[in-house]
Scaffold this motif. Structure first.
Motif, PDB file in Angstrom:
ATOM      1  N   VAL A   6       0.922  -1.299  -0.182  1.00  0.00           N
ATOM      2  CA  VAL A   6      -0.083  -0.150   0.129  1.00  0.00           C
ATOM      3  C   VAL A   6       0.974   1.409  -0.068  1.00  0.00           C
ATOM      4  N   SER A   7       0.415   1.910  -0.968  1.00  0.00           N
ATOM      5  CA  SER A   7       1.185   3.472  -0.878  1.00  0.00           C
ATOM      6  C   SER A   7       0.469   4.372  -0.127  1.00  0.00           C
ATOM      7  N   VAL A   8       0.958   5.104   1.086  1.00  0.00           N
ATOM      8  CA  VAL A   8       0.328   5.802   1.764  1.00  0.00           C
ATOM      9  C   VAL A   8       0.845   7.062   1.995  1.00  0.00           C
ATOM     10  N   LYS A   9       0.029   8.248   2.194  1.00  0.00           N
ATOM     11  CA  LYS A   9       0.509   9.649   2.330  1.00  0.00           C
ATOM     12  C   LYS A   9       0.203  10.231   3.594  1.00  0.00           C
ATOM     13  N   GLN A  10       1.202  10.819   4.149  1.00  0.00           N
ATOM     14  CA  GLN A  10       0.602  11.442   5.588  1.00  0.00           C
ATOM     15  C   GLN A  10       0.275  13.106   5.190  1.00  0.00           C
ATOM     16  N   TYR A  38      -8.434   7.805   2.949  1.00  0.00           N
ATOM     17  CA  TYR A  38      -8.693   6.829   2.079  1.00  0.00           C
ATOM     18  C   TYR A  38      -7.368   5.778   2.204  1.00  0.00           C
ATOM     19  N   ASP A  39      -6.463   6.065   2.510  1.00  0.00           N
ATOM     20  CA  ASP A  39      -5.280   5.236   2.455  1.00  0.00           C
ATOM     21  C   ASP A  39      -5.314   4.418   3.863  1.00  0.00           C
ATOM     22  N   ALA A  40      -5.909   4.916   4.804  1.00  0.00           N
ATOM     23  CA  ALA A  40      -5.881   4.049   6.041  1.00  0.00           C
ATOM     24  C   ALA A  40      -7.078   2.974   5.709  1.00  0.00           C
ATOM     25  N   GLN A 123      -7.736   9.518  -3.272  1.00  0.00           N
ATOM     26  CA  GLN A 123      -7.043  10.616  -3.486  1.00  0.00           C
ATOM     27  C   GLN A 123      -6.338  10.969  -1.994  1.00  0.00           C
ATOM     28  N   ALA A 124      -5.470  11.823  -2.115  1.00  0.00           N
ATOM     29  CA  ALA A 124      -5.090  12.554  -0.855  1.00  0.00           C
ATOM     30  C   ALA A 124      -5.993  13.763  -0.565  1.00  0.00           C
ATOM     31  N   ILE A 125      -6.355  14.007   0.605  1.00  0.00           N
ATOM     32  CA  ILE A 125      -7.124  15.040   1.060  1.00  0.00           C
ATOM     33  C   ILE A 125      -6.719  16.277   1.168  1.00  0.00           C
ATOM     34  N   ASP A 128      -5.528  16.309  -3.438  1.00  0.00           N
ATOM     35  CA  ASP A 128      -6.793  16.012  -4.052  1.00  0.00           C
ATOM     36  C   ASP A 128      -6.754  15.666  -5.523  1.00  0.00           C
ATOM     37  N   THR A 129      -5.513  15.304  -6.188  1.00  0.00           N
ATOM     38  CA  THR A 129      -5.616  15.343  -7.576  1.00  0.00           C
ATOM     39  C   THR A 129      -6.137  13.665  -8.171  1.00  0.00           C
ATOM     40  N   ALA A 130      -5.692  12.792  -7.164  1.00  0.00           N
ATOM     41  CA  ALA A 130      -6.326  11.291  -7.570  1.00  0.00           C
ATOM     42  C   ALA A 130      -5.038  11.115  -8.751  1.00  0.00           C
ATOM     43  N   GLN A 131      -4.118  11.559  -8.902  1.00  0.00           N
ATOM     44  CA  GLN A 131      -3.245  11.091  -9.888  1.00  0.00           C
ATOM     45  C   GLN A 131      -2.230  10.305  -9.678  1.00  0.00           C
TER      46      GLN A 131
HETATM   47  C1  LIG Z   1      -3.004  23.176  -5.907  1.00  0.00           C
HETATM   48  C2  LIG Z   1      -1.882  22.208  -5.718  1.00  0.00           C
HETATM   49  C3  LIG Z   1      -0.433  22.946  -5.167  1.00  0.00           C
HETATM   50  C4  LIG Z   1       0.645  22.219  -4.619  1.00  0.00           C
HETATM   51  N1  LIG Z   1       1.602  22.889  -4.631  1.00  0.00           N
HETATM   52  C5  LIG Z   1       2.859  22.259  -4.238  1.00  0.00           C
HETATM   53  C6  LIG Z   1       3.882  22.711  -3.959  1.00  0.00           C
HETATM   54  O1  LIG Z   1       4.060  23.881  -4.196  1.00  0.00           O
HETATM   55  N2  LIG Z   1       5.083  21.946  -3.445  1.00  0.00           N
HETATM   56  C7  LIG Z   1       5.036  20.787  -3.095  1.00  0.00           C
HETATM   57  O2  LIG Z   1       5.669  20.056  -2.593  1.00  0.00           O
HETATM   58  N3  LIG Z   1       3.757  20.055  -3.398  1.00  0.00           N
HETATM   59  C8  LIG Z   1       2.675  20.841  -3.885  1.00  0.00           C
HETATM   60  N4  LIG Z   1       1.651  20.044  -4.239  1.00  0.00           N
HETATM   61  C9  LIG Z   1       1.443  18.776  -3.719  1.00  0.00           C
HETATM   62  C10 LIG Z   1       2.013  17.665  -4.586  1.00  0.00           C
HETATM   63  O3  LIG Z   1       1.647  18.230  -5.838  1.00  0.00           O
HETATM   64  C11 LIG Z   1       0.755  16.646  -4.195  1.00  0.00           C
HETATM   65  O4  LIG Z   1       0.384  16.547  -2.892  1.00  0.00           O
HETATM   66  C12 LIG Z   1       1.733  15.143  -4.494  1.00  0.00           C
HETATM   67  O5  LIG Z   1       2.021  15.179  -5.614  1.00  0.00           O
HETATM   68  C13 LIG Z   1       0.662  14.156  -4.225  1.00  0.00           C
HETATM   69  O6  LIG Z   1      -0.336  14.322  -5.014  1.00  0.00           O
HETATM   70  P1  LIG Z   1      -1.966  14.351  -4.244  1.00  0.00           P
HETATM   71  O7  LIG Z   1      -1.811  15.000  -2.899  1.00  0.00           O
HETATM   72  O8  LIG Z   1      -2.851  15.138  -5.379  1.00  0.00           O
HETATM   73  O9  LIG Z   1      -2.275  12.792  -4.134  1.00  0.00           O
HETATM   74  P2  LIG Z   1      -3.242  11.963  -4.825  1.00  0.00           P
HETATM   75  O10 LIG Z   1      -2.790  11.756  -6.199  1.00  0.00           O
HETATM   76  O11 LIG Z   1      -4.757  12.487  -4.669  1.00  0.00           O
HETATM   77  O12 LIG Z   1      -3.341  10.787  -4.079  1.00  0.00           O
HETATM   78  C14 LIG Z   1      -3.812   9.515  -4.471  1.00  0.00           C
HETATM   79  C15 LIG Z   1      -2.975   8.424  -3.759  1.00  0.00           C
HETATM   80  O13 LIG Z   1      -1.539   8.073  -4.055  1.00  0.00           O
HETATM   81  C16 LIG Z   1      -0.796   7.746  -2.982  1.00  0.00           C
HETATM   82  N5  LIG Z   1       0.142   9.007  -2.654  1.00  0.00           N
HETATM   83  C17 LIG Z   1       0.186  10.327  -2.930  1.00  0.00           C
HETATM   84  N6  LIG Z   1       1.158  10.908  -2.542  1.00  0.00           N
HETATM   85  C18 LIG Z   1       1.731   9.921  -1.958  1.00  0.00           C
HETATM   86  C19 LIG Z   1       3.315  10.028  -1.055  1.00  0.00           C
HETATM   87  N7  LIG Z   1       3.747  11.135  -1.150  1.00  0.00           N
HETATM   88  N8  LIG Z   1       3.631   8.751  -1.051  1.00  0.00           N
HETATM   89  C20 LIG Z   1       3.170   7.532  -0.963  1.00  0.00           C
HETATM   90  N9  LIG Z   1       1.703   7.714  -1.918  1.00  0.00           N
HETATM   91  C21 LIG Z   1       1.411   8.601  -2.070  1.00  0.00           C
HETATM   92  C22 LIG Z   1      -1.907   7.797  -1.858  1.00  0.00           C
HETATM   93  O14 LIG Z   1      -2.341   6.195  -1.786  1.00  0.00           O
HETATM   94  C23 LIG Z   1      -3.041   8.512  -2.226  1.00  0.00           C
HETATM   95  O15 LIG Z   1      -4.124   8.312  -1.618  1.00  0.00           O
HETATM   96  C24 LIG Z   1       0.410  20.866  -4.640  1.00  0.00           C
HETATM   97  C25 LIG Z   1      -0.678  20.179  -5.031  1.00  0.00           C
HETATM   98  C26 LIG Z   1      -1.756  21.005  -5.239  1.00  0.00           C
HETATM   99  C27 LIG Z   1      -3.103  20.512  -5.719  1.00  0.00           C
END
Ligand SMILES: Cc1cc2nc3c(=O)[nH]c(=O)nc-3n(C[C@H](O)[C@H](O)[C@H](O)COP(=O)(O)OP(=O)(O)OC[C@H]3O[C@@H](n4cnc5c(N)ncnc54)[C@H](O)[C@@H]3O)c2cc1C
Ligand SMILES: Cc1cc2nc3c(=O)[nH]c(=O)nc-3n(C[C@H](O)[C@H](O)[C@H](O)COP(=O)(O)OP(=O)(O)OC[C@H]3O[C@@H](n4cnc5c(N)ncnc54)[C@H](O)[C@@H]3O)c2cc1C
Lengths: 279, 439
Positions: A6-10, A38-40, A123-125, A128-131
């Motif tokens: 499981v890939s998790v984010k704090q 969601y990761d939990a 997605q991460a709360i 929020d990109t879900a990417q």
């Molecule tokens: C508007 C905006 C601005 C941002 N600006 C910056 C910035 O200036 N600097 C910066 O550092 N970041 C920035 N970020 C944050 C960064 O781009 C994302 O937080 C990060 O790449 C993960 O994407 P997400 O949070 O959307 O995760 P999502 O894609 O929503 O996460 C989906 C799933 O992917 C997994 N996952 C995500 N992140 C991780 C992780 N780190 N490790 C393990 N698993 C993971 C988890 O299972 C998670 O549930 C920004 C994000 C946004 C939306």
């Protein structure tokens, strides 16, 4: 022996966000960091299946040293091993860089000990990109089931899993070959309340810490700020789009339904233009 | 999981001010200490005004300030504000005795300070188990030998348990150390808001020269709508903490809702400009045990010691609670250490805890102020008549221009006597004196 990962984010607890009136940015000080909800649930599901099938559960995160706490929480829920990919060089990574870092870490773990399924949160709360889930899956060449609400079966011997995913109009049952990846909705499993000895073990657990050089030598051009082409110009909430139309097979018969669907698609100008392009 | 039983030398229930202190002291002496906290983190459930008092902090860690504690501002100005319905008299002191080195009190946020205070205990060797509720005790031969938590396989053993569970002392009641639940006449409900305001605006509005100056104010009068209670104002770096506490029975009898009370305080013409354009960061409510000596449980029994709010150790007039909790926590920790040396965890052996606290301000003050909570309840004049009188008197004194001064003084006196006959007022002052001197 099944090996689930499981890939998790704090993330900062966004139910508790405060904004600095002077700078307009989020005050991180004093805001509790939590395991992305969601990761939990994804970890809870993986832990259930590990228990059921017998096997191993590994969790991985990319984050600052303090993300250790989120990993400990995964151990508490039943993970056996936790990897913290942590290095200043990763700071500023966007979803592209993040998915590169995670994909290579998971590839490394897989080389040591074959991974059958990789779980992500929906997605991460905070971001929020879900990417990230899709980004990692594509790099690893794994079939991906998004918005999973239930795992009906994982059959290691025959190499498939049956997963139910939520769609706008209902549910789909997907049979995917293993190894596979999924992104989880909260419904996928309930968070267990760990026994006290398990909690104590988790509190004492120290995750493995991986740097940008060891054991994976990352390409510096693909990580951190340099590896992050995303520019956030503006942020806001998108407008809700129209729900997809459903054409019932029961009412139209299969051939009729397909015909109606194709007709509708061809009458859509953008689809028609696309098809023309292709020809 | 192995089925070995979880065994420690000392169990501390609650990682608040008292608990993390008791744990640090016992661990420092080499004991194996587990602190069990129901919150996700130490402090996640804790609220206060408020200010921490230096004497107690440096008593536990002489190098306290070198450890970079998360403090907001030193208290360089402190005292009373008296509110009438549309006026304010400030009676505060700055400089002089208040300007000590180090300063006597510091404003802090518990959500930041408690985890840090707990970390210091961890550095001494204590082990913190969060997210776990202690539900009951384990007994052998009628003696407490550990605790039962809400988790599966959740029994934890230790020959001595230090109960630092805070104001809602269900475990203390379970042990029979006190024969009743919280008394509504002896328990205050405090509601407060943390309002975020740029530091430079706080400084300008309150006349503070910079971020290294701060205020701790007790507010009396219109703040409690005539109910027995006090308000407060504390300055964090970029936020003001304002709240009001009144006893539960007063709330119940009056039918006033706690948030109405707070809202009215915040809308007071003298208060509203201070928080203008501020953003609410935190809204909280927390109980304060105000019965002091009169609601204090027995402090020990076989295998158990009780410290802090759980033992009603609060001096409501002086806003002293954390320092009592820390001091009692330390003495409880030391008592547990001695009990281990003696190998005797009986009530008799642990009774030295009470002797230690009797030699310190904790029990001495509790005893001296034993009549104070009843005094406030029986003298509501202190909540409305006198603060208003102070406002009127001072206001009239400085506006009576062109008026024969003889008449001015008469008017001032009448503004009191029309509300409260003079002999009664004198009686009130004497009664107040008696309630705090303890005779
Ligand atoms: C508007 C905006 C601005 C941002 N600006 C910056 C910035 O200036 N600097 C910066 O550092 N970041 C920035 N970020 C944050 C960064 O781009 C994302 O937080 C990060 O790449 C993960 O994407 P997400 O949070 O959307 O995760 P999502 O894609 O929503 O996460 C989906 C799933 O992917 C997994 N996952 C995500 N992140 C991780 C992780 N780190 N490790 C393990 N698993 C993971 C988890 O299972 C998670 O549930 C920004 C994000 C946004 C939306
Ligand atoms: C609004 C307000 C303003 C105040 N202002 C001041 C001030 O300015 N200065 C001052 O010195 N004092 C002030 N006080 C009083 C002070 O906050 C308390 O006296 C002090 O916090 C008591 O410390 P404690 O360790 O006894 O309890 P707490 O700090 O309340 O800690 C108790 C801990 O035990 C945990 N716990 C409880 N039950 C269980 C259980 N069954 N299992 C596991 N864990 C449990 C709780 O989660 C909590 O962490 C104020 C109080 C309030 C409400």
């Amino acid at each position: 022996m099944i090996h689930l990962l499981v890939s998790v984010k704090q993330v900062p607890d966004t139910t508790n966000i405060r904004i600095d009136p002077e700078t307009g940015s989020m005050i991180r000080k004093g805001v509790p960091a939590i395991l992305n909800p969601y990761d939990a649930h994804a970890v809870a599901s993986a832990a259930e299946w590990k228990k059921k099938l017998g096997g191993k559960l590994t969790v991985v995160t990319m984050g600052p040293p303090a993300a250790e706490e989120a990993l400990q929480e995964c151990i508490e829920m039943g993970a056996d091993r936790a990897v913290l990919v942590s290095d200043r060089a990763f700071a500023g990574s966007d979803t592209l860089a993040t998915s590169y870092v995670l994909a290579e870490a998971i590839r490394k773990i897989d080389q040591e000990d074959h991974v059958d399924m990789v779980f992500f949160g929906k997605q991460a709360i905070d971001g929020d990109t879900a990417q990230v889930g899709p980004g990692v899956a594509i790099r690893l060449g794994l079939p991906l089931v998004t918005y999973a609400v239930e795992i009906q079966d994982i059959n290691e011997e025959e190499g498939y899993a049956l997963i139910i995913r939520k769609t706008e109009s209902g549910k789909e049952i997907i049979k995917t070959k293993l190894p596979a990846a999924l992104t989880a909705e909260k419904a996928i499993a309930d968070i267990p309340y760990a026994a006290l000895p398990d909690l104590i073990t988790s509190l004492k657990y120290k995750p493995e810490v991986w740097s940008a050089q060891e054991p994976v030598a990352y390409d510096v051009a693909q990580i951190g700020l340099e590896g992050s082409p995303t520019m956030v110009a503006k942020s806001g909430s998108p407008e809700a789009h129209e729900p997809a139309e459903t054409i019932s097979v029961e009412e139209n018969g299969l051939a009729g339904a397909v015909e109606t669907a194709l007709g509708k698609m061809l009458s859509n100008t953008s689809v028609a233009a696309l098809l023309e392009d292709q020809q | 999981m192995s089925k070995d039983k979880l065994q420690y030398d000392v169990i501390v229930v609650g990682a608040g001010m008292a608990g993390s202190t008791a744990a640090a002291i016992a661990a420092r002496e080499g004991l194996n200490v587990a602190v069990i906290e129901r919150g996700v983190k130490p402090g996640s459930k804790n609220y206060f005004g408020g200010a921490l008092y230096t004497h107690a902090l440096v008593d536990i860690y002489p190098d306290f300030f070198d450890r970079k504690p998360p403090l907001e501002r030193p208290v360089t100005e402190t005292g009373f504000w008296f509110l009438s319905d549309d006026g304010l008299v400030k009676a505060t002191v700055q400089g002089g005795v208040v300007n000590s080195d180090p300063i006597d009190a510091y404003v802090a946020l518990r959500a930041e300070f408690d985890p840090w205070w707990a970390e210091q205990a961890v550095a001494e060797g204590a082990f913190i188990i969060p997210k776990t509720l202690v539900e009951d005790f384990l007994y052998e031969d009628g003696k407490v030998v550990g605790v039962k938590t809400d988790r599966p396989e959740g029994d934890v053993y230790a020959p001595v348990v230090i109960v630092c569970e805070g104001v809602n002392n269900l475990l203390t009641q379970k042990l029979g150390l006190i024969d009743h639940d919280l008394k509504i006449s002896k328990t205050a409900l405090a509601v407060k808001q943390m309002i975020s305001i740029p530091a430079k605006d706080i400084n300008a509005r309150l006349g503070l020269p910079d971020n290294n100056h701060g205020m701790a104010i007790s507010v009396m009068g219109d703040v409690s709508m005539g109910l027995a209670g006090l308000g407060f104002l504390y300055t964090a770096k970029g936020a003001l903490s304002l709240g009001v506490g009144v006893t539960l029975d007063a709330l119940q009898e009056s039918g006033i809702k706690p948030y109405e009370l707070l809202q009215r305080y915040l809308e007071h013409p003298a208060i509203a400009p201070l928080i203008k354009d501020g953003q609410m960061m935190e809204y909280g409510a927390h109980l304060i045990p105000e019965g002091g000596w009169t609601t204090m449980p027995r402090l020990y029994t076989d295998g158990v010691l009780v410290a802090g709010d759980a033992a009603s150790m609060v001096n409501a007039l002086h806003w002293e609670g954390t320092n009592m909790a820390i001091t009692a926590g330390k003495q409880a920790g030391l008592t547990a250490v001695e009990a281990h040396k003696k190998g005797d965890f009986s009530a008799k052996s642990l009774s030295t805890y009470q002797d230690k606290l009797s030699d310190l301000f904790v029990l001495q003050d509790m005893k001296q102020y034993r009549k104070f909570s009843a005094f406030l309840k029986n003298h509501p004049q202190f909540m409305d008549i006198y603060p208003t009188f102070i406002n009127d008197a001072l206001g009239m004194f400085f506006t009576g221009f062109g008026k024969p001064k003889r008449k001015l003084y008469k008017d001032i006196l009448r503004s009191l006597t029309s509300r409260r006959p003079l002999f009664k007022a004198i009686g009130d002052i004497i009664a107040f004196g008696r309630s705090i001197i303890g005779i």
